[in-house]
Design a protein around this motif. Sequence first.
Motif, short mmCIF file in Angstrom:
data_model
loop_
_atom_site.label_atom_id
_atom_site.label_comp_id
_atom_site.label_asym_id
_atom_site.label_seq_id
_atom_site.Cartn_x
_atom_site.Cartn_y
_atom_site.Cartn_z
N ILE A 94 -23.88 -45.46 37.09
CA ILE A 94 -25.29 -45.61 37.42
C ILE A 94 -26.10 -44.77 36.44
O ILE A 94 -25.89 -43.55 36.34
CB ILE A 94 -25.58 -45.20 38.87
N TYR A 95 -26.98 -45.41 35.71
CA TYR A 95 -27.75 -44.75 34.67
C TYR A 95 -29.23 -44.90 34.98
O TYR A 95 -29.72 -46.01 35.19
CB TYR A 95 -27.41 -45.35 33.31
N GLU A 96 -29.93 -43.77 35.02
CA GLU A 96 -31.36 -43.78 35.34
C GLU A 96 -32.13 -43.00 34.29
O GLU A 96 -31.70 -41.93 33.85
CB GLU A 96 -31.58 -43.14 36.72
N THR A 97 -33.26 -43.55 33.89
CA THR A 97 -34.17 -42.83 32.98
C THR A 97 -35.52 -42.70 33.68
O THR A 97 -36.01 -43.66 34.29
CB THR A 97 -34.36 -43.56 31.64
N VAL A 98 -36.09 -41.53 33.55
CA VAL A 98 -37.38 -41.25 34.18
C VAL A 98 -38.35 -40.79 33.10
O VAL A 98 -38.11 -39.79 32.42
CB VAL A 98 -37.25 -40.17 35.27
N SER A 99 -39.44 -41.53 32.94
CA SER A 99 -40.48 -41.15 31.99
C SER A 99 -41.74 -40.82 32.78
O SER A 99 -41.76 -40.82 34.00
CB SER A 99 -40.74 -42.28 31.00
N ARG A 100 -42.81 -40.57 32.07
CA ARG A 100 -44.06 -40.22 32.74
C ARG A 100 -44.57 -41.37 33.60
O ARG A 100 -45.17 -41.15 34.66
CB ARG A 100 -45.13 -39.87 31.69
N TYR A 143 -36.37 -46.35 35.38
CA TYR A 143 -35.43 -47.47 35.29
C TYR A 143 -34.07 -47.01 35.80
O TYR A 143 -33.61 -45.91 35.47
CB TYR A 143 -35.27 -47.95 33.84
N CYS A 144 -33.42 -47.86 36.57
CA CYS A 144 -32.10 -47.52 37.08
C CYS A 144 -31.24 -48.77 37.13
O CYS A 144 -31.68 -49.81 37.64
CB CYS A 144 -32.20 -46.89 38.47
N GLY A 145 -30.02 -48.68 36.61
CA GLY A 145 -29.12 -49.82 36.62
C GLY A 145 -27.67 -49.36 36.57
O GLY A 145 -27.37 -48.17 36.66
N GLU A 203 -26.10 -37.42 45.24
CA GLU A 203 -25.15 -36.43 44.79
C GLU A 203 -25.56 -35.89 43.40
O GLU A 203 -26.43 -36.46 42.73
CB GLU A 203 -23.75 -37.07 44.70
N ARG A 204 -24.91 -34.84 42.98
CA ARG A 204 -25.20 -34.28 41.66
C ARG A 204 -24.76 -35.25 40.58
O ARG A 204 -23.64 -35.76 40.60
CB ARG A 204 -24.46 -32.96 41.48
N PRO A 205 -25.63 -35.54 39.59
CA PRO A 205 -25.22 -36.45 38.52
C PRO A 205 -24.22 -35.80 37.57
O PRO A 205 -24.18 -34.57 37.43
CB PRO A 205 -26.54 -36.75 37.80
N GLU A 206 -23.44 -36.63 36.92
CA GLU A 206 -22.54 -36.15 35.88
C GLU A 206 -23.33 -35.65 34.68
O GLU A 206 -22.99 -34.66 34.05
CB GLU A 206 -21.60 -37.29 35.46
N TYR A 207 -24.40 -36.38 34.34
CA TYR A 207 -25.28 -35.98 33.24
C TYR A 207 -26.70 -35.83 33.77
O TYR A 207 -27.17 -36.60 34.61
CB TYR A 207 -25.34 -37.05 32.15
N GLU A 208 -27.39 -34.85 33.22
CA GLU A 208 -28.83 -34.70 33.42
C GLU A 208 -29.37 -34.00 32.18
O GLU A 208 -29.08 -32.83 31.94
CB GLU A 208 -29.15 -33.89 34.67
N HIS A 265 -32.78 -38.21 31.58
CA HIS A 265 -31.68 -39.17 31.72
C HIS A 265 -30.66 -38.64 32.72
O HIS A 265 -30.30 -37.46 32.69
CB HIS A 265 -31.00 -39.40 30.37
N TYR A 266 -30.21 -39.52 33.60
CA TYR A 266 -29.21 -39.17 34.61
C TYR A 266 -28.09 -40.21 34.57
O TYR A 266 -28.34 -41.41 34.36
CB TYR A 266 -29.80 -39.17 36.01
N LEU A 267 -26.87 -39.76 34.78
CA LEU A 267 -25.74 -40.69 34.89
C LEU A 267 -24.79 -40.21 35.97
O LEU A 267 -24.44 -39.03 36.02
CB LEU A 267 -25.01 -40.83 33.55
N TRP A 268 -24.41 -41.13 36.85
CA TRP A 268 -23.44 -40.87 37.91
C TRP A 268 -22.21 -41.74 37.69
O TRP A 268 -22.33 -42.92 37.35
CB TRP A 268 -24.01 -41.20 39.28
N VAL A 269 -21.03 -41.16 37.83
CA VAL A 269 -19.77 -41.89 37.69
C VAL A 269 -19.34 -42.39 39.07
O VAL A 269 -19.19 -41.59 40.00
CB VAL A 269 -18.67 -40.99 37.09
N VAL A 270 -19.16 -43.69 39.22
CA VAL A 270 -18.81 -44.29 40.51
C VAL A 270 -17.36 -44.80 40.42
O VAL A 270 -17.10 -45.89 39.90
CB VAL A 270 -19.75 -45.46 40.87
N ASN A 271 -16.43 -43.98 40.89
CA ASN A 271 -15.02 -44.39 40.85
C ASN A 271 -14.37 -44.39 42.23
O ASN A 271 -13.16 -44.57 42.35
CB ASN A 271 -14.22 -43.52 39.88
N ASP A 272 -15.16 -44.18 43.26
CA ASP A 272 -14.64 -44.28 44.62
C ASP A 272 -14.24 -45.74 44.90
O ASP A 272 -15.08 -46.64 44.75
CB ASP A 272 -15.70 -43.82 45.62
#
Length: 411
Positions: free
Chosen positions: A90-96, A100-102, A165-170, A179-186
Amino acid sequence: MAHVIPFKAVRPSRDKVGLVASRSYQDYSVEELRFQLEHNPFSFLHIINPGYKFQKEIAGNKRFQLVKNRYLEFKEEGVFIQDPEAAYYIYETVSRNQTYCGIIAATSVEDYEKDIVKRHEDTISHRENLFKDYLQTVGFNTEPVLLTYPDSAVINSISAEIKAERPEYEFSSLNRDTHYLWVVNDPDKTAKIKAEFDKMPAVYIADGHHRCASSWLLAKESEENNPEHTGKEPYNYFMSYLIAESNLKLYEFNRLVTDLNGMSKKEFLMQLDEWFRIENRGTEFYKPSKKHHFSMYLDGEFYSLYLRKTSYEFTDSLSALDPYILFVKVLKPLLGIDDPRNDLRISYLPGRNESFEVKKAVDEGAFAVGFGMLPLTIEEVKQIADEGLTMPPKSTYIEPKLRSGLTVYEF
């Protein structure tokens, strides 16, 4: 059903991701590119611009091989690490102004062949083959195809749960986006995401038609050369970023033309009058407010052009698109632009820029005339794809624009 599956991404280490991930190579000015290459040894730009190491411009297959070498060096140095388990991302970008999240995933090339992954643009065969050769040599892809799908309450619910949850990347980029990225392996969550995509009769290409076509060519060639082919090999999929339709942002492309094709200003306006009701807006900035209305900047003045609907016949969804109307009634017959993709007399400016950019380009003398229109809607884009039609080049400028080097898909 759309086959969208998890994969084992190669990703930057958490401490270096903000340094590695870059904008698309074409987005950098010469000065910006030089600065990044000189001062950031971890930038993904070093991989896709391998000649910098030798202070030499390198092209063709030699460049492709050096790209592979630089990539392997990043892996050997621990800058890139492959995940041990297949995952969705899951990758999300936040601007002013926009969020976007996908989901980054692997999508079936067979779905592209079967028109489950639907397209709305034509591709150029030599570009398809060039990028196919590139993929074949380097063995990885780092620019996902942007796909869109109907909004899903199930996917939204799972995403919201994971994002708590806490993202893998921020990390933040220089344009102030976060930029945020979460790893979904459950296994339970990945199964639910896959099942939801399985229910979808189609997904749509928003951006990346050539990348998608090249991946399909690579898969066909790899299958022919693999007597042990099973259909499950990594080359049977391409990396994609899937985003809900409601989260896409569509802009128009303004058209700029260098000359009036031998006509005077008065002659050109008289020719336009056959198909448009013309109003001179003077120096007042003007942007269209309705479908089939166009703006024009010519000789220091803005004009509004309203299509004369009593003269124009709508025959299908393509004929109703404003970029098509402008092409068949102005660019081709009046200004002599027969090939809007390759004609050097026409340029395109994304509508996310303000109207003064069109005015500036014309006032500086680089162009004689500029045209603007409203952006298309996602419903128009989907209808074109569903009917198997193709839009004129540069009909849409779609965001989000994705960063390179965040996730890598290996074949």
